[in-house]
Design a protein around this motif. Sequence first.
Motif, PDB file in Angstrom:
ATOM      1  N   PRO A  43      16.088  -1.283   3.355  1.00  0.00           N
ATOM      2  CA  PRO A  43      14.681  -1.468   3.738  1.00  0.00           C
ATOM      3  C   PRO A  43      13.724  -1.048   2.633  1.00  0.00           C
ATOM      4  O   PRO A  43      14.076  -0.270   1.740  1.00  0.00           O
ATOM      5  N   ASP A  44      12.508  -1.566   2.700  1.00  0.00           N
ATOM      6  CA  ASP A  44      11.372  -1.002   1.979  1.00  0.00           C
ATOM      7  C   ASP A  44      10.681  -0.066   2.971  1.00  0.00           C
ATOM      8  O   ASP A  44      10.243  -0.509   4.043  1.00  0.00           O
ATOM      9  N   LEU A  45      10.597   1.204   2.638  1.00  0.00           N
ATOM     10  CA  LEU A  45       9.988   2.167   3.547  1.00  0.00           C
ATOM     11  C   LEU A  45       8.515   1.850   3.752  1.00  0.00           C
ATOM     12  O   LEU A  45       7.888   1.183   2.912  1.00  0.00           O
ATOM     13  N   PRO A  46       7.929   2.297   4.858  1.00  0.00           N
ATOM     14  CA  PRO A  46       6.509   2.018   5.106  1.00  0.00           C
ATOM     15  C   PRO A  46       5.634   2.394   3.911  1.00  0.00           C
ATOM     16  O   PRO A  46       5.843   3.419   3.265  1.00  0.00           O
ATOM     17  N   GLY A  47       4.684   1.511   3.614  1.00  0.00           N
ATOM     18  CA  GLY A  47       3.761   1.756   2.512  1.00  0.00           C
ATOM     19  C   GLY A  47       4.277   1.351   1.155  1.00  0.00           C
ATOM     20  O   GLY A  47       3.556   1.462   0.158  1.00  0.00           O
ATOM     21  N   HIS A  48       5.504   0.869   1.075  1.00  0.00           N
ATOM     22  CA  HIS A  48       6.148   0.550  -0.200  1.00  0.00           C
ATOM     23  C   HIS A  48       6.640  -0.894  -0.214  1.00  0.00           C
ATOM     24  O   HIS A  48       7.201  -1.377   0.775  1.00  0.00           O
ATOM     25  N   GLY A  49       6.484  -1.559  -1.357  1.00  0.00           N
ATOM     26  CA  GLY A  49       7.063  -2.893  -1.552  1.00  0.00           C
ATOM     27  C   GLY A  49       6.667  -3.868  -0.466  1.00  0.00           C
ATOM     28  O   GLY A  49       5.489  -4.054  -0.144  1.00  0.00           O
ATOM     29  N   GLY A  50       7.665  -4.510   0.128  1.00  0.00           N
ATOM     30  CA  GLY A  50       7.417  -5.494   1.166  1.00  0.00           C
ATOM     31  C   GLY A  50       6.863  -4.920   2.450  1.00  0.00           C
ATOM     32  O   GLY A  50       6.440  -5.663   3.337  1.00  0.00           O
ATOM     33  N   SER A  51       6.858  -3.595   2.581  1.00  0.00           N
ATOM     34  CA  SER A  51       6.308  -2.921   3.767  1.00  0.00           C
ATOM     35  C   SER A  51       4.973  -2.243   3.472  1.00  0.00           C
ATOM     36  O   SER A  51       4.533  -1.366   4.218  1.00  0.00           O
ATOM     37  N   SER A  52       4.317  -2.634   2.387  1.00  0.00           N
ATOM     38  CA  SER A  52       3.091  -1.948   1.971  1.00  0.00           C
ATOM     39  C   SER A  52       1.918  -2.179   2.916  1.00  0.00           C
ATOM     40  O   SER A  52       0.932  -1.446   2.873  1.00  0.00           O
ATOM     41  N   GLY A  53       2.014  -3.179   3.786  1.00  0.00           N
ATOM     42  CA  GLY A  53       0.934  -3.435   4.723  1.00  0.00           C
ATOM     43  C   GLY A  53       0.793  -2.381   5.792  1.00  0.00           C
ATOM     44  O   GLY A  53      -0.253  -2.289   6.451  1.00  0.00           O
ATOM     45  N   GLU A  54       1.811  -1.577   5.999  1.00  0.00           N
ATOM     46  CA  GLU A  54       1.788  -0.503   6.996  1.00  0.00           C
ATOM     47  C   GLU A  54       1.947   0.822   6.268  1.00  0.00           C
ATOM     48  O   GLU A  54       2.974   1.072   5.653  1.00  0.00           O
ATOM     49  N   ARG A 164      -3.675   4.975  -1.324  1.00  0.00           N
ATOM     50  CA  ARG A 164      -3.890   6.427  -1.419  1.00  0.00           C
ATOM     51  C   ARG A 164      -3.364   7.127  -0.168  1.00  0.00           C
ATOM     52  O   ARG A 164      -2.790   8.209  -0.242  1.00  0.00           O
ATOM     53  N   ARG A 165      -3.542   6.503   0.991  1.00  0.00           N
ATOM     54  CA  ARG A 165      -3.063   7.098   2.240  1.00  0.00           C
ATOM     55  C   ARG A 165      -1.552   7.267   2.220  1.00  0.00           C
ATOM     56  O   ARG A 165      -1.023   8.317   2.598  1.00  0.00           O
ATOM     57  N   THR A 166      -0.845   6.230   1.785  1.00  0.00           N
ATOM     58  CA  THR A 166       0.612   6.327   1.691  1.00  0.00           C
ATOM     59  C   THR A 166       1.030   7.381   0.685  1.00  0.00           C
ATOM     60  O   THR A 166       1.927   8.203   0.942  1.00  0.00           O
ATOM     61  N   LEU A 167       0.380   7.375  -0.464  1.00  0.00           N
ATOM     62  CA  LEU A 167       0.764   8.295  -1.529  1.00  0.00           C
ATOM     63  C   LEU A 167       0.595   9.747  -1.102  1.00  0.00           C
ATOM     64  O   LEU A 167       1.499  10.574  -1.269  1.00  0.00           O
ATOM     65  N   THR A 168      -0.545  10.080  -0.519  1.00  0.00           N
ATOM     66  CA  THR A 168      -0.776  11.466  -0.129  1.00  0.00           C
ATOM     67  C   THR A 168       0.108  11.885   1.044  1.00  0.00           C
ATOM     68  O   THR A 168       0.594  13.022   1.080  1.00  0.00           O
TER      69      THR A 168
END
Length: 244
Positions: A43-54, A164-168
């Motif tokens: 998988p692409d984890l949430p916020g990353h790659g193909g899952s960046s929309g969530e 930024r939300r995903t990163l933090t």
Amino acid sequence: MYVRTFGPPEAPAVLLLHGGGVAGWMWDPLRERLGDGLRLIVPDLPGHGGSSGEPYRSHDRTVRELAGLLARENPDGPAAVVGFSLGAQLAVLLAASRDDLVDRAVVVSAQAVPTPFPALTVGLVGATAGLARRRWFARLQAKELFVPESLMEDYVRTSAGISRRTLTAAVGENIRFTVPAGWAGFPGRALVLAGERERGLMLDSARVLHGALPGSGLAVVGECGHGIPLQRPGWLAERLRAWL
């Protein structure tokens, strides 16, 4: 989550969990060397790659989503989980809480000793998050993570898509992580890996995780920093084939 699968459906299942700031593509060098005898769930984890929309929200929420993914993709039995860095923390949490779904865990470079002054670190990450969208900065970061040139464009694209939300959120969870209570009672097999050139905090974390689970294995991988799957994919593939 965006998910890719490889290998025959009837083969033993292995869930591969990438680190923060990258995506499922980071496993490509390992996957190409593992051969065809396994069913790989990537998988692409949430916020990353193909899952960046969530956006990434928390480890607990992500573990619940991963448990649902395993239940759907591997309904006939428990799977092995291999995680790197952020993904390794998730692998520990999955093993600790869902041994009905996980019977083997490979934990690669998981921080398990909290970073001092985490709020300061998260604030700094948030303040500089915009740099990740700049190509020159992304390439510098990629070299720190040992991303090969063949995957550089994947990294640059993934880095630009992380909010930024995903990163933090991801960094905050990562640097505050401690060994969950259920890890000591995990009844399956576990292997903890760290690179000999990683920070002392990471080597201490590997020893803490190993010490907390009786019967687990521990290996410090020579000539590696924080990037074993990308630095030594051939070695890791051979080790995993034998271990799995």
